[in-house]
Design a protein around this motif. Structure first.
Motif, short mmCIF file in Angstrom:
data_model
loop_
_atom_site.label_atom_id
_atom_site.label_comp_id
_atom_site.label_asym_id
_atom_site.label_seq_id
_atom_site.Cartn_x
_atom_site.Cartn_y
_atom_site.Cartn_z
N ALA A 26 49.38 62.72 24.40
CA ALA A 26 50.49 63.27 25.18
C ALA A 26 50.15 63.26 26.66
CB ALA A 26 50.80 64.69 24.70
N ALA A 27 48.91 63.62 27.00
CA ALA A 27 48.50 63.61 28.41
C ALA A 27 48.59 62.20 28.97
CB ALA A 27 47.09 64.16 28.55
N SER A 28 48.17 61.21 28.21
CA SER A 28 48.25 59.83 28.67
C SER A 28 49.70 59.41 28.91
CB SER A 28 47.62 58.88 27.65
OG SER A 28 46.23 58.99 27.67
N ALA A 29 50.58 59.80 28.01
CA ALA A 29 51.99 59.46 28.17
C ALA A 29 52.57 60.15 29.41
CB ALA A 29 52.78 59.86 26.93
N ASP A 30 52.20 61.40 29.63
CA ASP A 30 52.67 62.11 30.82
C ASP A 30 52.09 61.49 32.09
OD1 ASP A 30 54.41 63.94 29.68
OD2 ASP A 30 52.87 65.48 29.42
N GLU A 31 50.82 61.14 32.06
CA GLU A 31 50.20 60.50 33.23
C GLU A 31 50.90 59.19 33.55
OE1 GLU A 31 46.04 60.31 32.30
OE2 GLU A 31 45.77 62.46 32.63
N GLU A 32 51.22 58.44 32.51
CA GLU A 32 51.93 57.17 32.71
C GLU A 32 53.33 57.42 33.28
OE1 GLU A 32 53.64 53.61 29.95
OE2 GLU A 32 51.59 54.29 29.53
N ALA A 33 54.02 58.43 32.76
CA ALA A 33 55.36 58.77 33.26
C ALA A 33 55.30 59.19 34.73
CB ALA A 33 55.98 59.87 32.41
N VAL A 34 54.30 59.99 35.09
CA VAL A 34 54.14 60.41 36.49
C VAL A 34 53.82 59.21 37.36
CG1 VAL A 34 52.73 61.77 38.09
CG2 VAL A 34 53.48 62.78 35.93
N ALA A 35 52.95 58.33 36.90
CA ALA A 35 52.61 57.13 37.67
C ALA A 35 53.85 56.29 37.96
CB ALA A 35 51.57 56.30 36.92
N LYS A 36 54.74 56.17 37.00
CA LYS A 36 55.99 55.42 37.20
C LYS A 36 56.88 56.10 38.24
CE LYS A 36 56.11 53.14 32.73
NZ LYS A 36 56.74 53.04 31.42
N VAL A 38 55.81 58.09 40.68
CA VAL A 38 55.15 57.94 41.98
C VAL A 38 55.47 56.56 42.56
CG1 VAL A 38 52.88 57.75 43.11
CG2 VAL A 38 53.32 59.62 41.51
N GLU A 39 55.41 55.53 41.75
CA GLU A 39 55.73 54.18 42.23
C GLU A 39 57.21 54.08 42.60
OE1 GLU A 39 55.48 50.05 43.24
OE2 GLU A 39 54.18 51.79 43.38
N ALA A 40 58.08 54.69 41.82
CA ALA A 40 59.51 54.69 42.16
C ALA A 40 59.74 55.39 43.50
CB ALA A 40 60.31 55.37 41.05
N PHE A 41 58.99 56.46 43.74
CA PHE A 41 59.10 57.19 45.02
C PHE A 41 58.66 56.29 46.17
CE2 PHE A 41 57.77 60.12 48.33
CZ PHE A 41 58.84 61.00 48.36
N ARG A 42 57.55 55.58 46.01
CA ARG A 42 57.06 54.66 47.05
C ARG A 42 58.12 53.61 47.37
NH1 ARG A 42 54.66 49.81 47.94
NH2 ARG A 42 54.98 49.16 45.80
N LEU A 43 58.70 53.02 46.34
CA LEU A 43 59.72 51.99 46.55
C LEU A 43 60.98 52.57 47.21
CD1 LEU A 43 59.30 50.02 43.21
CD2 LEU A 43 58.49 49.35 45.50
N ALA A 44 61.34 53.79 46.84
CA ALA A 44 62.51 54.44 47.44
C ALA A 44 62.26 54.75 48.92
CB ALA A 44 62.85 55.72 46.68
N GLN A 45 61.02 55.09 49.27
CA GLN A 45 60.68 55.32 50.68
C GLN A 45 60.83 54.02 51.48
OE1 GLN A 45 56.74 57.28 50.12
NE2 GLN A 45 57.53 58.71 51.65
N ILE A 90 54.16 50.25 52.58
CA ILE A 90 53.49 51.49 52.19
C ILE A 90 52.62 51.13 50.99
CG2 ILE A 90 53.68 53.85 51.33
CD1 ILE A 90 56.51 53.98 52.45
N GLU A 91 51.35 51.46 51.10
CA GLU A 91 50.43 51.22 49.99
C GLU A 91 49.82 52.56 49.60
OE1 GLU A 91 46.45 48.57 48.93
OE2 GLU A 91 47.29 48.49 50.94
N TYR A 92 49.82 52.85 48.29
CA TYR A 92 49.17 54.04 47.75
C TYR A 92 47.86 53.55 47.12
CZ TYR A 92 53.68 56.65 47.87
OH TYR A 92 54.83 57.29 48.23
N LYS A 93 46.75 53.74 47.82
CA LYS A 93 45.46 53.25 47.34
C LYS A 93 44.71 54.33 46.58
CE LYS A 93 42.92 50.66 49.73
NZ LYS A 93 42.03 50.02 50.68
N ASP A 94 43.98 53.92 45.57
CA ASP A 94 43.10 54.78 44.79
C ASP A 94 43.78 56.04 44.27
OD1 ASP A 94 40.99 52.96 45.40
OD2 ASP A 94 40.67 53.99 47.31
#
Length: 150
Positions: A26-36, A38-45, A90-94
């Motif tokens: 479940a934690a992995s699925a949530d981490e993956e959902a959050v990562a998606k 975060v990337e959507a936020f970067r692209l929206a910016q 915009i690059e989100y590194k590490d």
């Protein structure tokens, strides 16, 4: 039917694997959902997309800039999409993501470049970002963000 130690040990191991394995998945699925998100936020910016930014942010958003300026959701979206500047990159590194119950702590190194509309001047940013995401219903929403100049 006789149960020997081996059978008992195997059944105990199987139950333990189910009990301890499910939260990890479940934690992995949530981490993956959050990562998606975060990337959507970067692209929206980068796109300066007010609709996408609005969908990703919680109503209670507290958005803090490296200058110390703090914005609520409406102010952040208005300023991020006003056309006074345009992100070239915009690059989100590490990035790191840690899910704790209905919250996620996200950290990364931000490298960005934007162009000012008034004079065409290019400005680079080098920041450390802390984002807090909150699970609201089935969606992760950005609840707060803080930036520190590097």
């Amino acid at each position: 039917m006789t149960i020997n130690r081996r059978d008992l040990a195997l059944s105990t191991l199987a139950v333990s694997a189910l009990a301890f394995g499910t939260p990890a998945l479940a934690a992995s699925a949530d981490e993956e959902a959050v990562a998606k998100r975060v990337e959507a936020f970067r692209l929206a910016q980068i796109a300066a997309d007010p609709k996408a930014l609005g969908a990703l942010c919680a109503e209670e958003l507290s958005y803090s800039h490296s200058s110390g300026k703090v914005e609520d959701k409406a102010t952040f979206i208005a300023n991020a999409t006003d056309g006074k500047s345009k992100f070239l990159s915009i690059e989100y590194k590490d990035p790191t993501i840690k899910v704790v119950g209905p919250a996620a702590i996200v950290r990364f190194h931000w490298l960005g470049e934007q162009e000012m509309a008034a004079d065409g001047k290019k400005v680079s940013t080098n920041l450390h970002i802390l984002m807090n995401w909150q699970k609201q219903g089935d969606e992760w929403k950005l609840l707060s963000r803080a930036a520190t100049k590097l």
